[in-house]
Scaffold this motif. Sequence first.
Motif, PDB file in Angstrom:
ATOM      1  N   ASP A   1       0.836  -1.198   0.000  1.00  0.00           N
ATOM      2  CA  ASP A   1       0.000   0.000   0.000  1.00  0.00           C
ATOM      3  C   ASP A   1       0.872   1.249   0.000  1.00  0.00           C
ATOM      4  OD1 ASP A   1       1.043   0.051   2.553  1.00  0.00           O
ATOM      5  OD2 ASP A   1      -0.865  -0.146   3.568  1.00  0.00           O
ATOM      6  N   TYR A   2       0.203   2.391  -0.194  1.00  0.00           N
ATOM      7  CA  TYR A   2       0.875   3.689  -0.129  1.00  0.00           C
ATOM      8  C   TYR A   2      -0.090   4.721   0.428  1.00  0.00           C
ATOM      9  CZ  TYR A   2      -1.499   5.188  -4.471  1.00  0.00           C
ATOM     10  OH  TYR A   2      -2.428   5.535  -5.424  1.00  0.00           O
ATOM     11  N   ASP A   3       0.464   5.790   0.963  1.00  0.00           N
ATOM     12  CA  ASP A   3      -0.336   6.880   1.510  1.00  0.00           C
ATOM     13  C   ASP A   3      -0.261   8.071   0.568  1.00  0.00           C
ATOM     14  OD1 ASP A   3      -1.155   5.663   3.955  1.00  0.00           O
ATOM     15  OD2 ASP A   3       0.889   5.930   4.708  1.00  0.00           O
ATOM     16  N   CYS A   4      -1.442   8.656   0.299  1.00  0.00           N
ATOM     17  CA  CYS A   4      -1.492   9.843  -0.546  1.00  0.00           C
ATOM     18  C   CYS A   4      -2.692  10.688  -0.127  1.00  0.00           C
ATOM     19  CB  CYS A   4      -1.563   9.440  -2.018  1.00  0.00           C
ATOM     20  SG  CYS A   4      -0.731  10.617  -3.119  1.00  0.00           S
ATOM     21  N   THR A   5      -3.006  11.721  -0.869  1.00  0.00           N
ATOM     22  CA  THR A   5      -4.057  12.658  -0.469  1.00  0.00           C
ATOM     23  C   THR A   5      -5.426  11.989  -0.286  1.00  0.00           C
ATOM     24  OG1 THR A   5      -4.388  13.230  -2.787  1.00  0.00           O
ATOM     25  CG2 THR A   5      -2.923  14.646  -1.510  1.00  0.00           C
ATOM     26  N   GLN A   6      -5.719  10.917  -1.012  1.00  0.00           N
ATOM     27  CA  GLN A   6      -7.003  10.221  -0.873  1.00  0.00           C
ATOM     28  C   GLN A   6      -7.027   9.293   0.338  1.00  0.00           C
ATOM     29  OE1 GLN A   6      -4.784   9.632  -3.291  1.00  0.00           O
ATOM     30  NE2 GLN A   6      -4.517   7.435  -3.548  1.00  0.00           N
ATOM     31  N   GLY A   7      -5.856   9.069   0.981  1.00  0.00           N
ATOM     32  CA  GLY A   7      -5.755   8.168   2.121  1.00  0.00           C
ATOM     33  C   GLY A   7      -4.962   6.928   1.740  1.00  0.00           C
TER      34      GLY A   7
ATOM     35  N   ASP B   1      -0.750  -0.463 -10.290  1.00  0.00           N
ATOM     36  CA  ASP B   1      -2.162  -0.849 -10.231  1.00  0.00           C
ATOM     37  C   ASP B   1      -2.672  -0.548  -8.816  1.00  0.00           C
ATOM     38  OD1 ASP B   1      -4.589  -1.994 -10.867  1.00  0.00           O
ATOM     39  OD2 ASP B   1      -3.790  -4.007 -11.163  1.00  0.00           O
ATOM     40  N   PHE B   2      -3.578   0.424  -8.672  1.00  0.00           N
ATOM     41  CA  PHE B   2      -4.003   0.837  -7.337  1.00  0.00           C
ATOM     42  C   PHE B   2      -5.506   0.677  -7.130  1.00  0.00           C
ATOM     43  CE2 PHE B   2      -4.126   4.601 -10.011  1.00  0.00           C
ATOM     44  CZ  PHE B   2      -5.324   5.219  -9.675  1.00  0.00           C
ATOM     45  N   GLN B   3      -5.872   0.568  -5.828  1.00  0.00           N
ATOM     46  CA  GLN B   3      -7.277   0.474  -5.444  1.00  0.00           C
ATOM     47  C   GLN B   3      -7.461   1.175  -4.108  1.00  0.00           C
ATOM     48  OE1 GLN B   3      -8.842  -3.461  -4.801  1.00  0.00           O
ATOM     49  NE2 GLN B   3     -10.930  -2.714  -4.642  1.00  0.00           N
ATOM     50  N   HIS B   4      -8.341   2.194  -4.107  1.00  0.00           N
ATOM     51  CA  HIS B   4      -8.682   2.900  -2.871  1.00  0.00           C
ATOM     52  C   HIS B   4      -9.958   2.267  -2.328  1.00  0.00           C
ATOM     53  CE1 HIS B   4     -10.232   6.499  -0.562  1.00  0.00           C
ATOM     54  NE2 HIS B   4      -9.062   6.210   0.004  1.00  0.00           N
TER      55      HIS B   4
ATOM     56  N   VAL C   1       1.704   9.420 -10.343  1.00  0.00           N
ATOM     57  CA  VAL C   1       2.758   9.885  -9.438  1.00  0.00           C
ATOM     58  C   VAL C   1       4.009   9.027  -9.611  1.00  0.00           C
ATOM     59  CG1 VAL C   1       1.180  10.843  -7.723  1.00  0.00           C
ATOM     60  CG2 VAL C   1       1.869   8.439  -7.560  1.00  0.00           C
ATOM     61  N   SER C   2       5.148   9.622  -9.281  1.00  0.00           N
ATOM     62  CA  SER C   2       6.421   8.895  -9.282  1.00  0.00           C
ATOM     63  C   SER C   2       6.628   8.264  -7.913  1.00  0.00           C
ATOM     64  CB  SER C   2       7.583   9.846  -9.575  1.00  0.00           C
ATOM     65  OG  SER C   2       7.462  10.392 -10.862  1.00  0.00           O
ATOM     66  N   MET C   3       7.525   7.283  -7.877  1.00  0.00           N
ATOM     67  CA  MET C   3       7.874   6.654  -6.610  1.00  0.00           C
ATOM     68  C   MET C   3       9.354   6.327  -6.625  1.00  0.00           C
ATOM     69  SD  MET C   3       6.033   2.949  -7.401  1.00  0.00           S
ATOM     70  CE  MET C   3       6.284   2.235  -5.821  1.00  0.00           C
ATOM     71  N   GLU C   4       9.991   6.437  -5.458  1.00  0.00           N
ATOM     72  CA  GLU C   4      11.391   6.046  -5.357  1.00  0.00           C
ATOM     73  C   GLU C   4      11.599   5.327  -4.037  1.00  0.00           C
ATOM     74  OE1 GLU C   4      13.440  10.183  -3.831  1.00  0.00           O
ATOM     75  OE2 GLU C   4      13.337   9.814  -5.981  1.00  0.00           O
ATOM     76  N   GLY C   5      12.411   4.274  -4.102  1.00  0.00           N
ATOM     77  CA  GLY C   5      12.614   3.488  -2.897  1.00  0.00           C
ATOM     78  C   GLY C   5      13.795   2.562  -3.013  1.00  0.00           C
ATOM     79  N   GLU C   6      13.910   1.695  -2.020  1.00  0.00           N
ATOM     80  CA  GLU C   6      15.050   0.794  -1.895  1.00  0.00           C
ATOM     81  C   GLU C   6      14.560  -0.635  -1.650  1.00  0.00           C
ATOM     82  OE1 GLU C   6      18.735   0.365   1.238  1.00  0.00           O
ATOM     83  OE2 GLU C   6      18.022   2.361   0.715  1.00  0.00           O
TER      84      GLU C   6
ATOM     85  N   PRO D   1       3.496  16.066  -3.623  1.00  0.00           N
ATOM     86  CA  PRO D   1       3.077  16.776  -2.407  1.00  0.00           C
ATOM     87  C   PRO D   1       1.794  16.173  -1.828  1.00  0.00           C
ATOM     88  CG  PRO D   1       3.676  18.346  -4.121  1.00  0.00           C
ATOM     89  CD  PRO D   1       3.685  16.979  -4.760  1.00  0.00           C
ATOM     90  N   GLY D   2       1.816  15.923  -0.539  1.00  0.00           N
ATOM     91  CA  GLY D   2       0.657  15.341   0.142  1.00  0.00           C
ATOM     92  C   GLY D   2       0.698  13.831   0.197  1.00  0.00           C
ATOM     93  N   CYS D   3       1.658  13.220  -0.477  1.00  0.00           N
ATOM     94  CA  CYS D   3       1.779  11.759  -0.460  1.00  0.00           C
ATOM     95  C   CYS D   3       2.889  11.356   0.502  1.00  0.00           C
ATOM     96  CB  CYS D   3       2.069  11.220  -1.858  1.00  0.00           C
ATOM     97  SG  CYS D   3       0.704  11.477  -3.009  1.00  0.00           S
ATOM     98  N   GLY D   4       2.913  10.089   0.866  1.00  0.00           N
ATOM     99  CA  GLY D   4       3.887   9.611   1.837  1.00  0.00           C
ATOM    100  C   GLY D   4       4.561   8.330   1.387  1.00  0.00           C
ATOM    101  N   ALA D   5       4.667   7.408   2.313  1.00  0.00           N
ATOM    102  CA  ALA D   5       5.450   6.179   2.119  1.00  0.00           C
ATOM    103  C   ALA D   5       4.669   5.104   1.379  1.00  0.00           C
ATOM    104  CB  ALA D   5       5.890   5.656   3.475  1.00  0.00           C
TER     105      ALA D   5
END
Length: 190
Positions: A90-96, A117-120, A159-164, A179-183
């Motif tokens: 999952d990921y956190d963003c402005t929609q939750g 591929d996402f599902q809120h 949106v873009s994503m970067e990680g390890e 902006p407004g998105c998280g992990a």
Amino acid sequence: MGFRAVRGVLLVGALSALGCGGGPHYVRAAAPLPPDPAEFAAPEPTAIYIIVNQPEGAPAPEIVQQDEGWVPSEFPAENPFQRARTWVGDYDCTQGNTGLALRIVDVRGRVVRAVFDFQHAPSGVTGSYLISGTYEPETRRVRFDPSRWIVQPEHYIMVSMEGEIATDNSLFAGKITYPGCGAFHLKPTR
């Protein structure tokens, strides 16, 4: 004429004296000819010398050096996206908090293409788009940037994503770079 050329001519002369004359003959040495004692301080790379014995009366033979080819000091690191083709989490963003499946479409060396591929769940909104990035084996990091929608829900943006990637390949975690998105946290499923 250098020391190596003289040695080559001497070797060809010795082969001719042993009855190896007549037509061109080829001799393949498993290792380079011994170096001149003055050159011991700077060892040479391994090479193959091919000495061509010319028919009697022909000009002196030419000594041709062929490299065996480049051999890497170490093999490239495996791209973890090659083995694990679907990452779920999952990921956190402005929609939750939003469910995410990263479906790997293509891996070519370090370049990875996938479907984001996402599902809120609270709103029932689903969507997907193509992303691509380059895996950096030294840091185990990758940044994915979007390219085009597959299914675009209303009021959503790519949106873009970067990680390890964890050293045991059990987790891909990082942040959504908007902006407004998280992990985000993803685990391989297969």
